[in-house]
Design an enzyme around this catalytic site. Sequence first.
Site, PDB file in Angstrom:
ATOM      1  N   GLU A 131       6.658   4.932   7.055  1.00  0.00           N
ATOM      2  CA  GLU A 131       6.146   6.113   6.355  1.00  0.00           C
ATOM      3  C   GLU A 131       7.016   7.338   6.635  1.00  0.00           C
ATOM      4  O   GLU A 131       7.192   7.726   7.777  1.00  0.00           O
ATOM      5  CB  GLU A 131       4.695   6.360   6.755  1.00  0.00           C
ATOM      6  CG  GLU A 131       3.785   5.303   6.152  1.00  0.00           C
ATOM      7  CD  GLU A 131       2.342   5.439   6.600  1.00  0.00           C
ATOM      8  OE1 GLU A 131       2.081   6.177   7.551  1.00  0.00           O
ATOM      9  OE2 GLU A 131       1.486   4.794   5.970  1.00  0.00           O
ATOM     10  N   THR A 190       0.860  -1.192   0.000  1.00  0.00           N
ATOM     11  CA  THR A 190       0.000   0.000   0.000  1.00  0.00           C
ATOM     12  C   THR A 190       0.897   1.245   0.000  1.00  0.00           C
ATOM     13  O   THR A 190       1.273   1.716  -1.065  1.00  0.00           O
ATOM     14  CB  THR A 190      -0.971   0.036   1.209  1.00  0.00           C
ATOM     15  OG1 THR A 190      -0.229  -0.077   2.405  1.00  0.00           O
ATOM     16  CG2 THR A 190      -1.995  -1.083   1.102  1.00  0.00           C
ATOM     17  N   THR A 225      -1.220  -1.922   6.647  1.00  0.00           N
ATOM     18  CA  THR A 225      -0.957  -2.756   7.796  1.00  0.00           C
ATOM     19  C   THR A 225       0.240  -3.637   7.495  1.00  0.00           C
ATOM     20  O   THR A 225       0.857  -3.525   6.441  1.00  0.00           O
ATOM     21  CB  THR A 225      -2.191  -3.622   8.100  1.00  0.00           C
ATOM     22  OG1 THR A 225      -1.964  -4.324   9.303  1.00  0.00           O
ATOM     23  CG2 THR A 225      -2.426  -4.634   6.999  1.00  0.00           C
ATOM     24  N   LYS A 259       4.579  -6.694   3.577  1.00  0.00           N
ATOM     25  CA  LYS A 259       4.293  -5.288   3.331  1.00  0.00           C
ATOM     26  C   LYS A 259       4.375  -4.550   4.647  1.00  0.00           C
ATOM     27  O   LYS A 259       4.213  -5.132   5.704  1.00  0.00           O
ATOM     28  CB  LYS A 259       2.940  -5.101   2.677  1.00  0.00           C
ATOM     29  CG  LYS A 259       1.774  -5.327   3.616  1.00  0.00           C
ATOM     30  CD  LYS A 259       0.507  -4.765   3.050  1.00  0.00           C
ATOM     31  CE  LYS A 259       0.606  -3.273   2.870  1.00  0.00           C
ATOM     32  NZ  LYS A 259       0.738  -2.506   4.116  1.00  0.00           N
ATOM     33  N   ASN A 313      -0.029  11.160   6.252  1.00  0.00           N
ATOM     34  CA  ASN A 313      -1.180  10.874   7.092  1.00  0.00           C
ATOM     35  C   ASN A 313      -2.127  12.042   7.327  1.00  0.00           C
ATOM     36  O   ASN A 313      -3.086  11.916   8.066  1.00  0.00           O
ATOM     37  CB  ASN A 313      -0.702  10.270   8.417  1.00  0.00           C
ATOM     38  CG  ASN A 313      -0.102   8.898   8.184  1.00  0.00           C
ATOM     39  OD1 ASN A 313      -0.805   7.997   7.750  1.00  0.00           O
ATOM     40  ND2 ASN A 313       1.189   8.750   8.408  1.00  0.00           N
TER      41      ASN A 313
END
Lengths: 403, 403
Positions: free
Chosen positions: A276, A153, A190, A179, A398
Amino acid sequence: MTEEFREVDLCVTAPRGFRAGAVACGIKSDAAIKDLAILASDVPCVAAGTFTTSRTPAAPVLLCREYLRSGKAQAVVVNSGNANCATGEQGLRNAYRMAELAAAHLGIPKELVLCSSTGIIGRQLPMEKIEQGIAAIELSSQSGNDFAEAILTTDTRPKRIALEFEIEGRTVRLGGATKGAGMIYPNMATMLCYLTTDVAVEQAWLQEELRAAVAESFNMISVDGDMSTNDTCLLFANGLAGNRPLNEAHPDAPRFREALRRVTTYLAREIARDGEGATKLMTVHVRGARDRTDAIKAARGITLSPLWQCALAGGDPNWGRIVAALGACGCTLDPNRFDIFIGPVQVVQQGGAASYDEAAARAVMAASEVTVTIDLHLGEAEATAWGCDLTHGYIDENTLYTR
Amino acid sequence: MTEEFREVDLCVTAPRGFRAGAVACGIKSDAAIKDLAILASDVPCVAAGTFTTSRTPAAPVLLCREYLRSGKAQAVVVNSGNANCATGEQGLRNAYRMAELAAAHLGIPKELVLCSSTGIIGRQLPMEKIEQGIAAIELSSQSGNDFAEAILTTDTRPKRIALEFEIEGRTVRLGGATKGAGMIYPNMATMLCYLTTDVAVEQAWLQEELRAAVAESFNMISVDGDMSTNDTCLLFANGLAGNRPLNEAHPDAPRFREALRRVTTYLAREIARDGEGATKLMTVHVRGARDRTDAIKAARGITLSPLWQCALAGGDPNWGRIVAALGACGCTLDPNRFDIFIGPVQVVQQGGAASYDEAAARAVMAASEVTVTIDLHLGEAEATAWGCDLTHGYIDENTLYTR
């Protein structure tokens, strides 16, 4: 043996008898991105799994837990772009349906097909797209890397590995794809991990070994401290290597354990490195702890501190933040005894400032990998945890979303 | 009584018999900023305190814990710019010396003077500057606000309040000043709070009431989840109002308790609102929990989620992150039963997506104060926690430092 574990290509389809396939079926907004994949063995496998401890687990987690009671599985179907979490009864029905569709496509019993989802929470799966997508998947023993890509993702790159080694003198393989941790709207994510091997393994021992390996790898990483609703790690052992099934007593058990640890640790570190917005991988090694629990508390406590994560981002050897995180983590310590090293530079001696070269410490902090070592001088226990820095990139991923 | 609690000026010097003073003594790099202050009562006080649970507590915390065993204190001396933490034996000697210097300056027994420090970790206090600074402090009953300013570090504004109310028909006061949570290099900070009252209170009851008030206020806020080494909350009651000392049985005990709760809750909310980089105050109210512990876990769990903090910063009603944080917090819940509201907008019904107006939810999220309400539908317990959003500002404050 100089090359006891050799790295090979194709990750989850490296072991004999595993095939995979992936398609873009339109779950993600970008129709060109693969978002649906199947991983299957030619024969039924002994299987093991570990899952999130969230009390709001996603529907596929509930399915996996139920089907894995048999200790057997042959395939898994995974979608990215939608987590199938907080979706109630309908979500659960969709998870079972998704697995059933894959089973029909593969021509195997539905109870042998697991499923996973990753992406946004709270939306029902687009079952029509998934049905068409599954029908379009062609499996091949060359497609492990496609599988590794389709499950992503917000990851910036795939995370995969396969090792080749010997069991009972036969050449065997263990592969994995994962992932990363982090959740982003509209592609909330996740941690998912799929491991495959052609080694024959007894189920109870496989489950035990997987749990132990996960405890020292995926359970020792953090990006932001947020726990996901979908975390899943599955291990399929199809036994096609033909060895006598491994268990604790098998002379080659330690070699399999070592391969599993290498694969899970590698994949865990890759997740932390690709957190991230992350620009740096942080490794925290704690030694001299009274016991293992204390060592884990301390190592994880440092990786979880946003203030130290920010200092890492800024390349600032501001060890006061390590001291504060250590004091807060709940581990037993003597405030006048612990030492702290940033890379090789000792910055804290007996709980206070050591005499050190500031420029050397800054040079260590400037690298893309930074190791913090803490010696509590209270015992023999140790632990290692991994994390990353905290940057504008994390905030951006985010807060800036597509409506 | 329409105005049972009236707000008055001067915070900690609002109650009779309290005086304060502050100077810039050069601990902070900007020589114009006040960084040393004294708060004192004209007469000895009954005193109570609560402190950080860090296992690397700063030296002044150790001093306060020791001196407060007597249940009495008359003054406190506070410096900002240096935390006096991870400073070993020398740091402890400096803390005692700092209190002793203030005691001599005030002409009172040294055992009645407490001290606090806040700022960078790991450096010894500049004792010469502190000695000269203490000698230069002039105390006045008008200087409560100066005191509130001198204790700040990365706070963008002072946090102070005083209430006037009646005890046994007499007009009495309770005042407070606090500094915010967040740690920044080179002005690493912490939470400090000083409360004063002219009400006479029995010590044991005062300590109990302070602990309870802190549990529902300062212990229910978070900025980044990092716990400090210096957290201190002190309450001085000098009894100059001349009432019969309050205890549980006193008919006006509930009124004092209410005043204390109002003051601590106000100050706690101000800390959360002024978190590093914060643009929004988040209030999380949990109801319907099985017990109070679960309610606290859930409320704090939401305020501590960096992903939800980012969503708040972006004004994105991305309730999947609340679901994930709720699932991760460890509270008992039924995944098919809980409801979630953002402001008045119900976004989750029975664990899944409610039907709601997206624009209305976005409008609520755009405000500078956002309240999340969670009903677990499992019992009668409730709890409220406060936090803030996570922005580039937080990252900037904690990575961009002055060398």
